[in-house]
Design a protein around this motif. Structure first.
Motif, PDB file in Angstrom:
ATOM      1  N   GLN A   1      40.265  51.408  54.573  1.00 24.95           N
ATOM      2  CA  GLN A   1      40.579  50.002  54.327  1.00 24.95           C
ATOM      3  C   GLN A   1      39.284  49.218  54.354  1.00 24.95           C
ATOM      4  N   PHE A   2      39.089  48.366  53.359  1.00 28.72           N
ATOM      5  CA  PHE A   2      37.911  47.512  53.311  1.00 28.72           C
ATOM      6  C   PHE A   2      38.260  46.185  53.961  1.00 28.72           C
ATOM      7  N   ILE A   3      37.415  45.744  54.885  1.00 28.34           N
ATOM      8  CA  ILE A   3      37.648  44.519  55.643  1.00 28.34           C
ATOM      9  C   ILE A   3      36.695  43.451  55.111  1.00 28.34           C
ATOM     10  N   PRO A   4      37.234  42.308  54.685  1.00 26.74           N
ATOM     11  CA  PRO A   4      36.351  41.255  54.180  1.00 26.74           C
ATOM     12  C   PRO A   4      35.505  40.658  55.306  1.00 26.74           C
ATOM     13  N   GLU A   5      34.463  39.993  54.919  1.00 25.14           N
ATOM     14  CA  GLU A   5      33.611  39.339  55.909  1.00 25.14           C
ATOM     15  C   GLU A   5      34.441  38.310  56.658  1.00 25.14           C
ATOM     16  N   ASN A   6      34.351  38.355  57.974  1.00 26.84           N
ATOM     17  CA  ASN A   6      35.164  37.456  58.798  1.00 26.84           C
ATOM     18  C   ASN A   6      34.342  36.885  59.950  1.00 26.84           C
ATOM     19  N   GLY A   7      33.103  36.610  59.698  1.00 28.60           N
ATOM     20  CA  GLY A   7      32.230  36.088  60.751  1.00 28.60           C
ATOM     21  C   GLY A   7      31.373  37.186  61.350  1.00 28.60           C
ATOM     22  N   GLY A   8      31.856  38.427  61.311  1.00 26.43           N
ATOM     23  CA  GLY A   8      31.096  39.540  61.850  1.00 26.43           C
ATOM     24  C   GLY A   8      30.550  40.435  60.760  1.00 26.43           C
ATOM     25  N   GLY A   9      30.737  40.055  59.531  1.00 27.98           N
ATOM     26  CA  GLY A   9      30.284  40.866  58.408  1.00 27.98           C
ATOM     27  C   GLY A   9      31.399  41.740  57.871  1.00 27.98           C
ATOM     28  N   ALA A  10      31.245  42.150  56.634  1.00 24.79           N
ATOM     29  CA  ALA A  10      32.234  43.029  56.003  1.00 24.79           C
ATOM     30  C   ALA A  10      32.175  44.401  56.651  1.00 24.79           C
ATOM     31  N   GLY A  11      33.254  45.181  56.507  1.00 24.34           N
ATOM     32  CA  GLY A  11      33.272  46.512  57.104  1.00 24.34           C
ATOM     33  C   GLY A  11      34.387  47.369  56.540  1.00 24.34           C
ATOM     34  N   VAL A  12      34.555  48.529  57.160  1.00 23.53           N
ATOM     35  CA  VAL A  12      35.619  49.451  56.775  1.00 23.53           C
ATOM     36  C   VAL A  12      36.279  50.000  58.031  1.00 23.53           C
ATOM     37  N   ARG A  13      37.501  50.457  57.865  1.00 24.77           N
ATOM     38  CA  ARG A  13      38.208  51.159  58.933  1.00 24.77           C
ATOM     39  C   ARG A  13      39.182  52.120  58.280  1.00 24.77           C
ATOM     40  N   LEU A  14      39.690  53.056  59.055  1.00 28.12           N
ATOM     41  CA  LEU A  14      40.685  53.989  58.533  1.00 28.12           C
ATOM     42  C   LEU A  14      42.063  53.395  58.717  1.00 28.12           C
ATOM     43  N   ARG A  15      42.903  53.598  57.710  1.00 23.91           N
ATOM     44  CA  ARG A  15      44.272  53.110  57.749  1.00 23.91           C
ATOM     45  C   ARG A  15      45.029  53.863  58.831  1.00 23.91           C
ATOM     46  N   LYS A  16      45.848  53.144  59.589  1.00 24.67           N
ATOM     47  CA  LYS A  16      46.724  53.798  60.574  1.00 24.67           C
ATOM     48  C   LYS A  16      47.868  54.452  59.851  1.00 24.67           C
ATOM     49  N   ASP A  17      48.155  55.691  60.202  1.00 25.80           N
ATOM     50  CA  ASP A  17      49.333  56.357  59.639  1.00 25.80           C
ATOM     51  C   ASP A  17      50.570  55.759  60.281  1.00 25.80           C
ATOM     52  N   SER A  18      51.548  55.410  59.465  1.00 26.23           N
ATOM     53  CA  SER A  18      52.781  54.870  60.027  1.00 26.23           C
ATOM     54  C   SER A  18      53.624  56.007  60.553  1.00 26.23           C
ATOM     55  N   ALA A  19      54.077  55.878  61.767  1.00 24.02           N
ATOM     56  CA  ALA A  19      54.842  56.950  62.422  1.00 24.02           C
ATOM     57  C   ALA A  19      56.315  56.746  62.292  1.00 24.02           C
TER      58      ALA A  19
END
Length: 69
Positions: free
Chosen positions: A51-69
């Motif tokens: 998942q791409f995270i837009p800049e939100n004061g801390g800079g843009a970034g990425v994270r892994l999507r949580k698998d829905s259980a």
């Protein structure tokens, strides 16, 4: 960061995005690429769970999507 987070090498991402490994290397060096090429790479990473995270004061970034259980 995104490529490393999912454990892909340059060749893995290139294959999934249907681009050359040299294109991935150029992207990672910060060289300019066509918008359609960047879209293909982003789509391949998102399909793999990034998942791409837009800049939100801390800079843009990425994270892994949580698998829905």
């Amino acid at each position: 960061m995104a490529r490393a987070a999912i454990g892909w090498g340059v060749r893995d991402l290139a294959k999934e995005a249907s681009v050359s490994p040299d294109t991935i290397a150029r992207l990672e060096r910060g060289e300019e690429l066509k918008a359609s090429t960047i879209d293909a790479i982003q789509s391949a990473l998102e399909a793999a769970g990034v998942q791409f995270i837009p800049e939100n004061g801390g800079g843009a970034g990425v994270r892994l999507r949580k698998d829905s259980a």
